[in-house]
Enzyme design. Structure first.
Site, PDB file in Angstrom:
ATOM      1  N   TYR A 177      -9.688  15.908   2.638  1.00 43.23           N
ATOM      2  CA  TYR A 177     -10.308  15.485   1.387  1.00 43.23           C
ATOM      3  C   TYR A 177     -11.740  15.975   1.470  1.00 43.23           C
ATOM      4  O   TYR A 177     -12.450  15.635   2.437  1.00 43.23           O
ATOM      5  CB  TYR A 177     -10.339  13.957   1.280  1.00 43.23           C
ATOM      6  N   ARG A 212       0.761   7.806  -7.341  1.00 46.15           N
ATOM      7  CA  ARG A 212      -0.359   6.926  -6.967  1.00 46.15           C
ATOM      8  C   ARG A 212      -1.646   7.295  -7.687  1.00 46.15           C
ATOM      9  O   ARG A 212      -2.674   6.675  -7.487  1.00 46.15           O
ATOM     10  CB  ARG A 212      -0.600   7.029  -5.452  1.00 46.15           C
ATOM     11  N   TYR A 218       0.840  -1.206   0.000  1.00 49.01           N
ATOM     12  CA  TYR A 218       0.000   0.000   0.000  1.00 49.01           C
ATOM     13  C   TYR A 218       0.875   1.257   0.000  1.00 49.01           C
ATOM     14  O   TYR A 218       0.596   2.230  -0.698  1.00 49.01           O
ATOM     15  CB  TYR A 218      -0.937  -0.025   1.222  1.00 49.01           C
ATOM     16  N   LYS A 267      -2.548  21.074  -2.211  1.00 50.83           N
ATOM     17  CA  LYS A 267      -1.604  19.983  -2.516  1.00 50.83           C
ATOM     18  C   LYS A 267      -2.062  19.180  -3.724  1.00 50.83           C
ATOM     19  O   LYS A 267      -3.228  18.778  -3.795  1.00 50.83           O
ATOM     20  CB  LYS A 267      -1.510  19.067  -1.295  1.00 50.83           C
ATOM     21  N   GLN A 300      -4.899  17.462   6.912  1.00 48.01           N
ATOM     22  CA  GLN A 300      -5.149  17.360   5.463  1.00 48.01           C
ATOM     23  C   GLN A 300      -6.610  17.004   5.236  1.00 48.01           C
ATOM     24  O   GLN A 300      -7.135  16.066   5.820  1.00 48.01           O
ATOM     25  CB  GLN A 300      -4.241  16.291   4.856  1.00 48.01           C
ATOM     26  N   HIS A 318       0.982  13.004  -6.062  1.00 42.46           N
ATOM     27  CA  HIS A 318       0.487  12.059  -5.059  1.00 42.46           C
ATOM     28  C   HIS A 318       1.433  10.852  -4.948  1.00 42.46           C
ATOM     29  O   HIS A 318       0.995   9.721  -4.716  1.00 42.46           O
ATOM     30  CB  HIS A 318      -0.936  11.614  -5.415  1.00 42.46           C
ATOM     31  N   SER A 339      -3.648  12.952   7.978  1.00 40.84           N
ATOM     32  CA  SER A 339      -4.560  12.730   6.850  1.00 40.84           C
ATOM     33  C   SER A 339      -6.010  12.604   7.318  1.00 40.84           C
ATOM     34  O   SER A 339      -6.275  12.097   8.409  1.00 40.84           O
ATOM     35  CB  SER A 339      -4.151  11.433   6.142  1.00 40.84           C
ATOM     36  N   ARG A 380      -4.588   1.200  -8.060  1.00 45.31           N
ATOM     37  CA  ARG A 380      -3.330   0.604  -7.593  1.00 45.31           C
ATOM     38  C   ARG A 380      -3.538  -0.900  -7.587  1.00 45.31           C
ATOM     39  O   ARG A 380      -4.238  -1.436  -6.728  1.00 45.31           O
ATOM     40  CB  ARG A 380      -2.989   1.151  -6.212  1.00 45.31           C
ATOM     41  N   THR A 425      -6.185  18.644  -0.333  1.00 45.72           N
ATOM     42  CA  THR A 425      -5.644  17.825  -1.431  1.00 45.72           C
ATOM     43  C   THR A 425      -6.558  17.913  -2.646  1.00 45.72           C
ATOM     44  O   THR A 425      -7.770  17.700  -2.549  1.00 45.72           O
ATOM     45  CB  THR A 425      -5.471  16.368  -0.965  1.00 45.72           C
TER      46      THR A 425
HETATM   47  C1  LIG Z   1       0.580   5.159   1.594  1.00 42.24           C
HETATM   48  C2  LIG Z   1       0.293   6.560   1.194  1.00 42.24           C
HETATM   49  C3  LIG Z   1      -0.897   7.143   1.589  1.00 42.24           C
HETATM   50  C4  LIG Z   1      -1.173   8.459   1.220  1.00 42.24           C
HETATM   51  N1  LIG Z   1      -2.320   9.047   1.680  1.00 42.24           N
HETATM   52  C5  LIG Z   1      -2.538  10.345   1.412  1.00 42.24           C
HETATM   53  C6  LIG Z   1      -3.630  11.023   2.008  1.00 42.24           C
HETATM   54  O1  LIG Z   1      -4.393  10.454   2.784  1.00 42.24           O
HETATM   55  N2  LIG Z   1      -3.818  12.321   1.685  1.00 42.24           N
HETATM   56  C7  LIG Z   1      -2.985  12.996   0.823  1.00 42.24           C
HETATM   57  O2  LIG Z   1      -3.188  14.176   0.559  1.00 42.24           O
HETATM   58  N3  LIG Z   1      -1.930  12.369   0.267  1.00 42.24           N
HETATM   59  C8  LIG Z   1      -1.676  11.093   0.570  1.00 42.24           C
HETATM   60  N4  LIG Z   1      -0.571  10.470   0.047  1.00 42.24           N
HETATM   61  C9  LIG Z   1       0.361  11.236  -0.804  1.00 42.24           C
HETATM   62  C10 LIG Z   1       1.443  11.902   0.058  1.00 42.24           C
HETATM   63  O3  LIG Z   1       0.894  12.916   0.849  1.00 42.24           O
HETATM   64  C11 LIG Z   1       2.549  12.509  -0.802  1.00 42.24           C
HETATM   65  O4  LIG Z   1       1.984  13.361  -1.748  1.00 42.24           O
HETATM   66  C12 LIG Z   1       3.398  11.446  -1.505  1.00 42.24           C
HETATM   67  O5  LIG Z   1       3.554  10.309  -0.696  1.00 42.24           O
HETATM   68  C13 LIG Z   1       4.760  12.018  -1.828  1.00 42.24           C
HETATM   69  O6  LIG Z   1       5.551  11.097  -2.507  1.00 42.24           O
HETATM   70  P1  LIG Z   1       6.601  10.111  -1.782  1.00 42.24           P
HETATM   71  O7  LIG Z   1       5.785   9.010  -1.200  1.00 42.24           O
HETATM   72  O8  LIG Z   1       7.453   9.659  -2.895  1.00 42.24           O
HETATM   73  O9  LIG Z   1       7.322  10.891  -0.721  1.00 42.24           O
HETATM   74  C14 LIG Z   1      -0.264   9.175   0.414  1.00 42.24           C
HETATM   75  C15 LIG Z   1       0.925   8.574   0.035  1.00 42.24           C
HETATM   76  C16 LIG Z   1       1.227   7.283   0.427  1.00 42.24           C
HETATM   77  C17 LIG Z   1       2.542   6.690   0.023  1.00 42.24           C
END
Ligand SMILES: Cc1cc2nc3c(=O)[nH]c(=O)nc-3n(C[C@H](O)[C@H](O)[C@H](O)COP(=O)(O)O)c2cc1C
Length: 378
Positions: free
Chosen positions: A130, A278, A25, A251, A128, A275, A107, A165, A156
């Site tokens: 949503y 993702r 994940y 963001k 953060q 993101h 989050s 994914r 976000t």
């Molecule tokens: C497992 C996971 C869960 C995430 N959940 C959220 C989230 O709930 N809200 C959000 O704005 N971004 C979420 N993100 C994105 C991160 O805030 C961020 O933009 C991203 O992880 C940055 O890239 P990096 O993982 O390479 O550092 C998530 C990222 C990951 C890896």
């Protein structure tokens, strides 16, 4: 922890400690993972400029992000399900961040609630948001963030609809985690995770507790599809702005045209982000998008931040050189949390601070405030 010298060591420990579905994940991206890989590869491809025989004693990595003092230009990104990587993971992450002098973002999709974290730390953190289909519920989250004295709201923008994914679907990732025949053997080999997470008291979305009809709500991706709102538009950003008087961070901007609109909202910061690879697979890496956005809106009211692939102090130095006032880390944070709880996160931040400090010295810079494109050999 003594033998851990870089973020990849923490990733390797995390892989051993948490169930496969949880590790994937965090670790994996959407579709073919081209953007996930590009985030890292494009950062790695930027050469730093080695300088010598410059007095680099008395260095400082300290700066500010939206006016808040930070020990280095790094914040913990919001990550959903953080508390499944380590029991009370959000609290551990927030404590480690605050002790190290960097901001922590909680989050919407956290396991510990806003109130759980606020009750366990003594400094403000960021929340953060949503914006979901039910605007009244989103409004109540904002009210809760205000009551918890969160010092910024991170809105976000890039998850109106979820990029697929594959691994989460193949693994049947569900919240709360489900024990199935397929994952039982794997989970059985993770006794410390069982003790910390499964036997802990929080296993489901802390902020959304009142909204979960039942535990059998199916897989995470199906649930998100039902709650997230594809009709979101810039009008909703205005609406959030009208009910959140504090600092606002937008963001998930990757495009120059979007960046101009985001800047026109008067946001305090805009995070250049895809993101973490993702969402839209095939999108440009964050680091490729950054300089174009800096050229378009830099020097205005909104600070420009960066995330996507930040896993070392060198990455932070490169992003700062290309105009990012600050960076956020997602995966690196989750790996370190899974590897060692609060101590693991503290270790990750310290590793990155030292790497940044040494890399500044070797590029001939004493103060992070002096870092500009001249530290790059472009
Ligand atoms: C497992 C996971 C869960 C995430 N959940 C959220 C989230 O709930 N809200 C959000 O704005 N971004 C979420 N993100 C994105 C991160 O805030 C961020 O933009 C991203 O992880 C940055 O890239 P990096 O993982 O390479 O550092 C998530 C990222 C990951 C890896």
């Amino acid at each position: 922890m003594a033998t851990v010298t870089n973020i990849q060591d923490l990733r390797a420990i995390a892989m051993r400690k948490v169930p496969r579905a949880i590790f994937h994940y965090a670790d994996r991206g959407s579709y073919d993972e081209t953007t996930l890989r590009a985030n890292k590869a494009d950062l790695a491809a930027i050469p730093l400029r080695q300088r010598v025989m410059i007095d680099v004693s008395d260095r400082s990595t300290a700066t500010t992000m939206i006016g808040e003092k930070v020990a280095l230009p790094l914040a913990i990104a919001p990550t959903g399900l953080t508390g499944l990587f380590h029991g009370d993971g959000e609290i551990h992450g927030c404590r480690a961040a605050q002790a190290a002098g960097i901001p922590f973002t909680l989050s919407t999709m956290s396991i510990c609630s806003i109130e759980d974290v606020a009750g366990a730390v003594d400094k403000p953190f960021w929340f953060q948001l949503y914006v979901m289909r039910d605007r009244k519920f989103s409004e109540s989250l904002i009210e809760r963030a205000k009551a918890a004295k969160c010092s910024a709201l991170v809105l976000t923008l890039d998850l109106q609809i979820q990029g697929q994914r594959h691994m989460d679907i193949k693994n049947g990732l569900a919240v709360p985690p489900k024990l199935t025949l397929a994952n039982a053997l794997d989970i059985a080999t993770k006794p410390r995770w069982i003790a910390s997470v499964l036997m802990g008291k929080r296993h489901s979305f802390g902020n959304l507790a009142v909204r979960q009809e039942s535990d059998s709500l199916s897989t995470l991706s199906q649930w998100i599809a039902g709650q997230f709102d594809p009709s979101l538009s810039w009008k909703d950003v205005e609406w959030v702005r009208s009910i959140w008087p504090g600092k606002l961070i937008l963001k998930g901007v990757l495009d120059v045209e979007d960046a101009r609109i985001a800047a026109a909202t008067g946001a305090d910061a805009i995070v250049v982000s895809n993101h973490g690879g993702r969402q839209l697979d095939g999108a440009v890496s964050s680091i490729k998008a950054l300089p174009k956005i800096v050229d378009a809106i830099g020097g205005g009211k909104s600070e420009i931040w960066f995330d996507g692939g930040v896993q070392s102090g060198q990455d932070i130095l490169k992003a700062r050189a290309l105009g990012a006032q600050g960076c956020m880390m997602g995966k690196a944070f989750l790996w370190s949390l899974a590897a060692g709880g609060q101590a693991g996160v503290a270790k990750a931040i310290e590793i990155m601070r030292k790497e940044l400090d040494v890399s500044m010295a070797l590029t001939g810079v004493k103060d992070i405030e002096q870092v500009d494109r001249s530290v790059l050999a472009l």
